[in-house]
Design an enzyme around this catalytic site. Structure first.
Site, PDB file in Angstrom:
ATOM      1  N   ARG A  97       0.961  -1.317  -0.107  1.00 19.65           N
ATOM      2  CA  ARG A  97      -0.044   0.061   0.015  1.00 19.65           C
ATOM      3  C   ARG A  97       0.821   1.057   0.039  1.00 19.65           C
ATOM      4  O   ARG A  97       0.325   2.322  -0.011  1.00 19.65           O
ATOM      5  CB  ARG A  97      -0.850  -0.134   1.236  1.00 19.65           C
ATOM      6  CG  ARG A  97      -2.184  -0.619   0.882  1.00 19.65           C
ATOM      7  CD  ARG A  97      -2.983  -0.678   2.558  1.00 19.65           C
ATOM      8  NE  ARG A  97      -4.329  -0.287   2.761  1.00 19.65           N
ATOM      9  CZ  ARG A  97      -5.013  -1.470   2.893  1.00 19.65           C
ATOM     10  NH1 ARG A  97      -4.643  -2.594   2.976  1.00 19.65           N
ATOM     11  NH2 ARG A  97      -6.330  -1.245   2.825  1.00 19.65           N
ATOM     12  N   ARG A 101     -21.616  -3.164   5.236  1.00 15.55           N
ATOM     13  CA  ARG A 101     -20.881  -4.353   5.075  1.00 15.55           C
ATOM     14  C   ARG A 101     -21.001  -4.977   6.557  1.00 15.55           C
ATOM     15  O   ARG A 101     -20.931  -3.945   7.536  1.00 15.55           O
ATOM     16  CB  ARG A 101     -19.493  -3.926   4.712  1.00 15.55           C
ATOM     17  CG  ARG A 101     -18.354  -5.216   5.089  1.00 15.55           C
ATOM     18  CD  ARG A 101     -17.511  -5.049   4.055  1.00 15.55           C
ATOM     19  NE  ARG A 101     -16.312  -4.063   4.817  1.00 15.55           N
ATOM     20  CZ  ARG A 101     -15.100  -3.866   4.086  1.00 15.55           C
ATOM     21  NH1 ARG A 101     -15.035  -4.503   2.826  1.00 15.55           N
ATOM     22  NH2 ARG A 101     -14.498  -3.070   4.351  1.00 15.55           N
TER      23      ARG A 101
HETATM   24  P1  AMP Z   1      -8.603  -3.683   4.698  1.00 16.12           P
HETATM   25  O1  AMP Z   1      -8.877  -4.809   5.607  1.00 16.12           O
HETATM   26  O2  AMP Z   1      -7.360  -4.184   3.707  1.00 16.12           O
HETATM   27  O3  AMP Z   1      -9.292  -2.529   4.340  1.00 16.12           O
HETATM   28  O4  AMP Z   1      -7.442  -3.147   5.703  1.00 16.12           O
HETATM   29  C1  AMP Z   1      -7.745  -2.549   7.181  1.00 16.12           C
HETATM   30  C2  AMP Z   1      -6.686  -1.456   7.960  1.00 16.12           C
HETATM   31  O5  AMP Z   1      -5.696  -2.492   8.002  1.00 16.12           O
HETATM   32  C3  AMP Z   1      -6.345  -0.676   7.079  1.00 16.12           C
HETATM   33  O6  AMP Z   1      -7.220   0.582   7.106  1.00 16.12           O
HETATM   34  C4  AMP Z   1      -4.912  -0.304   7.567  1.00 16.12           C
HETATM   35  O7  AMP Z   1      -5.040   0.355   8.828  1.00 16.12           O
HETATM   36  C5  AMP Z   1      -4.326  -1.421   7.705  1.00 16.12           C
HETATM   37  N1  AMP Z   1      -3.772  -2.225   6.799  1.00 16.12           N
HETATM   38  C6  AMP Z   1      -3.910  -3.318   5.994  1.00 16.12           C
HETATM   39  N2  AMP Z   1      -2.991  -3.449   4.965  1.00 16.12           N
HETATM   40  C7  AMP Z   1      -2.127  -2.434   5.229  1.00 16.12           C
HETATM   41  C8  AMP Z   1      -0.973  -2.183   4.631  1.00 16.12           C
HETATM   42  N3  AMP Z   1      -0.345  -3.063   3.643  1.00 16.12           N
HETATM   43  N4  AMP Z   1      -0.046  -1.214   4.892  1.00 16.12           N
HETATM   44  C9  AMP Z   1      -0.629  -0.419   5.957  1.00 16.12           C
HETATM   45  N5  AMP Z   1      -1.614  -0.809   6.502  1.00 16.12           N
HETATM   46  C10 AMP Z   1      -2.577  -1.701   6.395  1.00 16.12           C
END
Ligand code: AMP
Length: 216
Positions: free
Chosen positions: A88, A127
């Site tokens: 990310r 969701r």
């Molecule tokens: P997601 O389920 O992919 O929407 O991720 C939920 C949260 O986890 C994000 O809003 C970030 O706070 C954290 N997160 C997940 N993947 C990453 C990543 N690659 N880098 C940094 N934070 C992450």
């Protein structure tokens, strides 16, 4: 097959990943799911990540990179990987390049899901997820058979703490500032396939299958 699936919160990365791994025998590695599991289990990593996640902010690169590096060295990744929500940031992308080289599994394709902000709001606020087995529902588009109860394991469904309009705006800013440059990074290498993910899930998946069929 070594693939990345990218897109803003609510674009359908989780839903499409579930469909992809039913067709291709590769592990689905979602950094969001891994972090949530750490938070649930109160691990030191989970305690460090929790505040960032609830605020919709990115967890620091050092924490994420170490977690992904360990995961990609597990034996099931010998077949390849579907990375969901990673990288990310450009720093994470550079780390992935190094790890991928080391394990001999370079990224072959990046699926970039695109959805309008208004559609994301509808998806995110409706969701519901199962805290036990991770199944994903939507109160209108994909309701569970019994309201509030998981069809798969019977647990009570919950709304993620970061699934609010306020948090979505923060997450979109993070996406625009940090993650769009990552898509450009892979775009320069000719690896990005943009998919309009505002359509019904089966149509989106049909398009993804076509793309993956070409790189098989
Ligand atoms: P997601 O389920 O992919 O929407 O991720 C939920 C949260 O986890 C994000 O809003 C970030 O706070 C954290 N997160 C997940 N993947 C990453 C990543 N690659 N880098 C940094 N934070 C992450």
């Amino acid at each position: 097959m070594n693939i990345l699936i990218m897109g803003p919160a609510g674009a359908g990365k989780g839903t499409m990943s579930d469909l992809i791994i039913q067709t291709y025998d590769i592990p689905h590695i979602s950094t969001g799911d891994m972090l949530r599991e750490n938070v649930r289990n109160n691990t030191p990593l989970g305690l460090e990540a929790k505040g960032y996640m609830e605020a919709g902010k990115l967890v620091p690169d050092a924490v994420i990179n170490g977690m992904v590096e360990a995961r990609l060295q597990e034996p099931d990744c010998e077949k390849g990987y579907l990375l969901d929500g990673f990288p990310r940031t450009l720093e994470q992308a550079n780390t992935l390049t190094e790890i991928a080289e080391r394990i001999g599994r370079p990224v072959q394709a990046v699926i970039a899901l695109e959805v309008s902000f208004d559609d994301l709001v509808v998806r995110i606020t409706g969701r519901r997820i199962c805290p036990k087995c991770g199944a994903i529902y939507h109160i209108v588009n994909k309701p569970s058979k019994v309201e509030g109860i998981c069809d798969v394991c019977g647990a009570e469904l919950v709304q993620r703490k970061d699934d609010t309009v306020e948090q979505l705006k923060v997450r979109m800013d993070e996406y625009d500032n940090n993650t769009k440059p990552v898509i450009e990074f892979y775009g320069d290498k000719g690896l990005v396939h943009t998919v309009n993910a505002g359509k019904p899930a089966d149509e989106v998946f049909a398009e993804i299958r076509e793309i993956l069929g070409e790189i098989e």
